[in-house]
Design a protein around this motif. Structure first.
Motif: not given
Length: 832
Positions: A669-671, A681-687
C-alpha cells in the motif's frame, strides 16, 4: 456317558464318599462335567481336605482345573500339600504342575520345579521351552532344545512344532529347510500338526512353493492345514491364489473357521473385491462367527478399506464391547482417515464402557489429537500415560511427541525426546518432521548429525524430511549430499523420497535436475506429477507446465485439487488467460472438483496482473464463501502492478481487517501511494504501522558458497570482502550502462532528489549478492541468489544485462518465483 466315566475313575482310585468329601469330589471331577469347566475356585476348606488320602491322578485333575480357571493361589496350595505329604506325583502329573506354573506366568518357580523333577520326558522339555518362548527368553529356549536332544529324548511332532515356532520368532529363516530335512528323515512330514507348522514357517520365509509341497505331502488334511495354506498365500500378497485355495477347501467339504475367514477377507481387501468381501460376510453370519473378535476386526478392516465407514460402524456396534482390540482398531482407522472427531468420540465410548485403553489405543487417539491440534486432550492423555506407566511405551511415546510438535510445542516434544531412554528410529523421525514442519530446518540438520553419531539408521522418512528442509533453505549443497546418501542406502527409488528430490531441486533453482529425477522415477503417483507441475509453475515455465499436465492426463493419473492449483498458478505466472479460464471451467465440469479458495486466488491473480481488474472483482463477488487473506493479497498485488490506487486501498483494507499485523500489505500500500506521488498517504501508512507495532522486514539477499551462506542487506558494507564487492559493483555499473542499461528511478520510492536515486539502486541487496558471487564463485558456474522480498523492476533489468556481460546464468529466487537470467534475457519474458 460322563457319569459312567466318573464311576470307573472312582472305582479305580478306591475312594468312598466317607473318605472323600462331596465338595472336593465335585471339584476333582469338574473337568469332565457337561461343560468341562470348573465352576468355582479351590477354597481353603477344600485344600484342607487334602489331608485325606490322595494319589497323583486326582492332583493332576485339580491342577488342570486351576489352569483353566486361572487359579494361581489354588494351584500353589495344591503344590504345598503335595510337598508336605512327600513327592508322590507320577511324571504325567509333574508335567501338569509344570504347565500350571508356565500358564500362571511363574517362570522362575517353573524353572526351579523343572530342575527338581525326579525324571523328565519330551512333554517336560516342550512345556518348559514354550514357557521360555512366552517370556521371550529365547536363549534359554535354544539351550533347552540342545539339552533335550543331548539327553536322547524323542524328537516327536510336538518338539518340531515348538522348534519351528522358535525359528519363526527369531527370524532364523535359513534354518527352516534344515529342520524340514530332519522332519522328513524321521517321517513326521506327513503329520498334519507338523505340516501346518512347516507351512507357517515357509510362509514367513516367503517360500510358498515349499509350503505347497509340504501341504501335498500331508496325509489326512484337515481344516487347520487348509487354513494355514490359505493364510500363507494371503499374508504374502498372493490374494487370487488364496481365494482359489479357499474355494478348493470348500469343495473338499471342510468348513472354514475364524482364522480362515480372516485370511479370506484380507485377500478380498488386497484385490479390492468389495462384492466378494460382502459375500464372505454373509457366510460368516451363516456360520455364526460374526461375534468372534478376530473375524470382527477383519470385517472392520474390510469396510474401512473400501470406504464404507457406516458399514464398519454397524459391524462394530454388533461386536462384543469388552475387548480392547475392536475399540483400538476403530479409533485407529478413524484417525488414519482424518475422521479425528469420530475417533475421539469412539474413545469416549470406550472409556464409558470401562474398557481400559492400551498403548495402541492411546497412540491412535494421540494421532487424532495431533491432526486437529487438540493440545488439551493430548496433555490429559499424557497425564494418564504417566499414571498408568505407558509413558515408557515407545509407540505411545512417539505419538505423544508428535502431538506436541504439531501443536507448535517443540520445546515440550524435545524435552520428552531428550529424557527418554526408549527411543527408536520413529522417535528421531518424529522430531525431524516436527522441526521441518515448523520451519526450523537448521535444528533438523543438527538432529540428523546427532542421529548419525548415535548410529541410528535413517529411513525414507528421514531423507524426505531432510530434503524438504534443504528446499526450505534453498541449501543446494546439503540437498545434493542427502541425495547421494539416498542412493547409497537405496532409498532414491522410494516414492516419497523421489517426490522430495523433485521439490528440493526445483526450490534450489535446478529445474533441469528436478526433471531428470522425475523422468527416472519407476512409479509416479499424483504427488509426483503435482511436484513437477508446481516446479515448472514457480519457475515461470508455463508452456512446460501445461505440457506436463497433458502428459499426466495421458498417463491415466486423475488430477486433484492441488493439480489444478499448480496449473492455474502456471497460467497466472505466465499470463495464459484463455488457458487459465478453460482449465478453471474444466476442473468442475470434467473432473467434478469444486473450486477452493486457492483456485479463486490464482484466477484473481491471473485477471489482475493482465489488467482485467473488473473481472477479478466480479469473480470475488461470485465466491460462495468469505474471501481469504491470500485472495485479497492477490488483488492488492495486481493493483500495485497496475498502479490502481482506489482498488488497491480497498483490497488493503480487507486484508488489514483480517490481519492487522500483515506487514506485506502495509509495504504494498505504501508503494502504491509512493508511485502515485502521494507521500502524505505514505506517511499515514507508516504511522499506522508504528501504531500497530508492525516492523517492515528488511530486504535481504543471500548466496551459498562452499556450505556457508553469505547474507546482504540494502547498502550493506559489513562483509569482509566489501572492497572487492564495491569494485565489482562499480565495474558492473559502467559495463551495463555501456551496454544500454538506463536506471529506472521510478522504482526508488523514497522522497529524494532525482539525481540521488540512481546510486541508491546499486545498493540493493540482490546486486550486492551478485557482485560477491561474481568475485568468489568459480568462473562460469551458475549464480544462485535468494531474496526474501520481490525483486524490483530495475534490478530485474540490471540482472539481464549482467548475465550477458559476465556470460553466466543468474538464477534469482524471490518471494514469489524464480527468474533465470541468461544471455540478456529472463525466463519470465518480463511478465512477473
Amino acid at each position: 456317558m460322563v457319569v459312567s466315566r466318573s464311576g470307573k475313575l472312582v472305582q479305580q482310585w478306591r475312594f468312598s464318599a466317607q473318605q472323600f468329601p462331596n465338595s472336593l469330589l465335585q471339584c476333582c471331577f469338574s473337568s469332565i462335567s457337561s461343560r468341562g469347566r470348573l465352576q468355582r475356585r479351590v477354597s481353603k476348606k477344600q485344600l484342607s481336605s487334602l489331608n485325606y488320602a490322595l494319589d497323583s491322578r486326582v492332583c493332576g485333575v485339580m491342577l488342570q482345573d486351576c489352569i483353566k480357571n486361572d487359579d494361581c493361589n489354588g494351584g500353589k496350595g495344591i503344590h504345598c500339600n503335595i510337598l508336605k505329604r512327600g513327592n508322590f506325583l507320577d511324571l504325567f502329573s509333574w508335567n501338569i504342575l509344570l504347565n500350571f506354573y508356565m500358564k500362571a506366568g511363574r517362570l522362575l518357580e517353573g524353572a526351579r520345579l523343572f530342575d527338581e523333577m525326579p525324571e523328565r520326558n519330551v512333554v517336560s522339555f516342550v512345556t518348559m521351552i514354550q514357557g521360555y518362548l512366552g517370556f521371550e527368553e529365547y536363549g534359554k529356549a535354544v539351550d533347552l532344545i540342545h539339552r533335550l536332544h543331548g539327553e536322547g529324548h524323542e524328537l516327536n511332532p510336538f518338539v518340531f512344532t515348538t522348534i519351528l515356532k522358535l525359528i519363526i520368532t527369531l527370524d532364523w529363516r535359513g534354518l527352516v529347510c534344515s529342520i524340514h530335512a530332519c522332519i522328513h528323515k524321521l517321517g513326521h512330514d506327513s503329520d498334519s500338526y507338523v505340516g501346518t507348522a512347516l507351512i507357517d514357517a515357509y510362509s514367513v520365509s516367503g517360500s510358498l512353493t515349499s509350503a505347497m509341497e509340504v501341504f501335498k505331502g500331508i496325509i489326512g488334511k484337515d481344516m487347520v492345514c487348509w487354513t494355514g495354506l490359505v493364510s500363507s498365500h494371503a499374508e504374502n500378497d498372493f490374494y487370487e491364489e488364496a481365494l482359489e485355495l479357499f474355494g478348493q477347501m470348500r469343495r473338499e467339504g471342510h468348513l472354514p473357521n475364524n482364522f480362515t475367514f480372516a485370511s479370506v477377507i484380507k485377500a478380498c481387501i488386497g484385490l479390492e473385491y468389495d462384492g466378494f468381501g460382502k459375500s464372505i460376510h454373509c457366510c460368516i453370519l451363516k456360520t455364526c462367527y460374526e461375534m468372534d473378535a478376530y473375524v470382527g476386526v477383519s470385517l472392520l478392516d474390510l469396510y474401512t478399506s473400501i470406504g464404507t465407514i457406516e458399514d464398519a460402524r454397524r459391524v462394530f456396534k454388533e461386536m462384543p464391547r469388552d475387548d480392547v482390540i475392536p475399540w483400538s482398531f476403530m479409533i485407529a482407522r478413524y484417525s488414519q482417515s482424518n475422521h479425528c472427531q469420530e475417533a475421539l468420540d469412539v474413545f469416549q465410548g470406550m472409556l464409558s464402557a470401562l474398557v481400559p485403553p492400551n498403548q495402541f489405543t492411546l497412540a491412535s487417539v494421540l494421532q487424532a489429537c495431533a491432526t486437529i491440534s487438540n493440545l488439551e486432550l493430548g496433555r490429559q492423555i499424557h497425564c494418564h500415560m504417566v499414571k498408568s506407566g505407558l509413558d515408557s511405551n515407545v509407540f505411545a511415546f512417539n505419538a505423544l511427541m508428535d502431538v506436541y510438535a504439531k501443536c507448535g510445542k517443540m520445546e515440550a516434544s524435545s524435552n520428552l525426546f531428550l529424557h527418554s531412554t526408549n527411543k527408536n528410529e520413529v522417535s528421531w523421525n518424529t522430531m525431524l518432521v516436527g522441526y521441518v514442519q515448523l520451519g526450523d530446518a537448521e535444528s533438523a540438520f543438527r538432529l540428523f548429525i546427532a542421529m548419525q553419531q548415535d548410529q541410528v539408521r535413517a529411513t525414507e522418512v528421514t531423507y524426505s524430511s531432510l530434503l524438504r528442509a534443504s528446499a526450505s533453505l534453498a541449501a543446494l549443497e546439503a540437498g545434493i549430499q542427502i541425495h547421494t546418501m539416498t542412493i547409497k542406502e537405496s532409498y532414491d527409488e522410494d516414492g516419497a523420497v523421489s517426490n522430495a528430490l523433485v521439490d528440493m531441486y526445483a526450490k534450489c533453482g535446478r529445474i533441469k535436475d528436478a526433471r531428470i529425477v522425475f523422468n527416472t522415477m519407476s512409479k509416479r503417483d499424483v504427488v509426483s506429477w503435482n511436484s513437477m507441475l508446481s516446479a515448472y509453475s514457480m519457475h515461470g515455465l508455463g508452456v512446460e507446465a501445461l505440457e506436463m499436465f497433458n502428459n499426466m492426463q495421458k498417463s491415466g493419473i486423475l488430477p486433484n485439487q492441488l493439480t489444478f492449483v499448480a496449473v492455474l498458478s502456471a497460467c497466472s505466472n505466465t499470463g495464459f488467460l484463455d488457458q487459465g479460464q478453460s482449465y478453471f471451467i474444466s476442473m468442475k465440469e470434467d473432473y467434478g472438483i469444486e473450486p477452493c479458495m486457492e483456485h479463486y486466488t490464482c484466477m484473481v491473480s491471473l485477471f489482475g496482473r493482465l489488467g482485467h481488474l473488473e473481472k477479478a472483482v466480479k469473480l470475488i463477488e461470485e465466491i460462495p464463501e468469505q474471501p481469504s487473506l491470500m485472495l485479497w493479497r492477490a488483488l492488492l498485488g495486481a493493483c500495485a502492478a497496475r498502479n490502481n490506487v482506489e482498488l488497491g486501498t480497498f483490497a488493503a483494507d480487507r486484508v488489514l481487517l483480517l490481519d492487522t499485523q500483515d506487514e506485506s500489505t502495509y509495504v504494498l500500500l505504501s508503494n502504491i501511494y509512493a508511485t502515485a506521488k502521494k507521500f502524505d498517504k505514505v506517511a499515514v501508512v507508516r504511522k499506522r504501522m508504528k501504531k500497530e507495532r508492525v516492523k517492515k522486514e528488511p530486504g535481504l539477499s543471500w548466496v551459498e558458497n562452499q556450505g556457508i551462506v553469505h547474507y546482504f542487506a540494502v547498502g550493506d558494507d559489513s562483509h569482509q570482502d566489501i572492497k572487492l564487492i564495491r569494485g565489482m559493483l562499480e565495474w558492473l555499473n559502467l559495463k551495463t550502462r555501456a551496454a544500454g542499461y538506463i536506471p529506472n528511478s521510478a522504482t526508488v520510492l523514497l522522497d529524494v532528489e532525482e539525481d540521488d536515486k540512481a546510486p541508491l539502486l546499486w545498493q540493493h541487496s540482490e546486486r550486492i549478492a551478485l557482485a560477491y558471487a561474481i568475485v568468489r564463485l568459480p568462473r562460469g558456474s551458475p549464480i544462485h541468489i535468494i531474496k526474501n522480498l520481490r525483486i524490483c523492476a530495475d534490478c530485474h533489468v540490471a540482472m539481464k544485462f549482467a548475465s550477458k556481460i559476465v556470460d553466466r546464468e543468474i538464477i534469482v529466487r524471490d518471494i514469489n518465483r524464480f527468474h533465470h537470467f541468461h544471455d540478456g534475457a529472463c525466463s519470465c519474458n518480463d511478465y512477473w
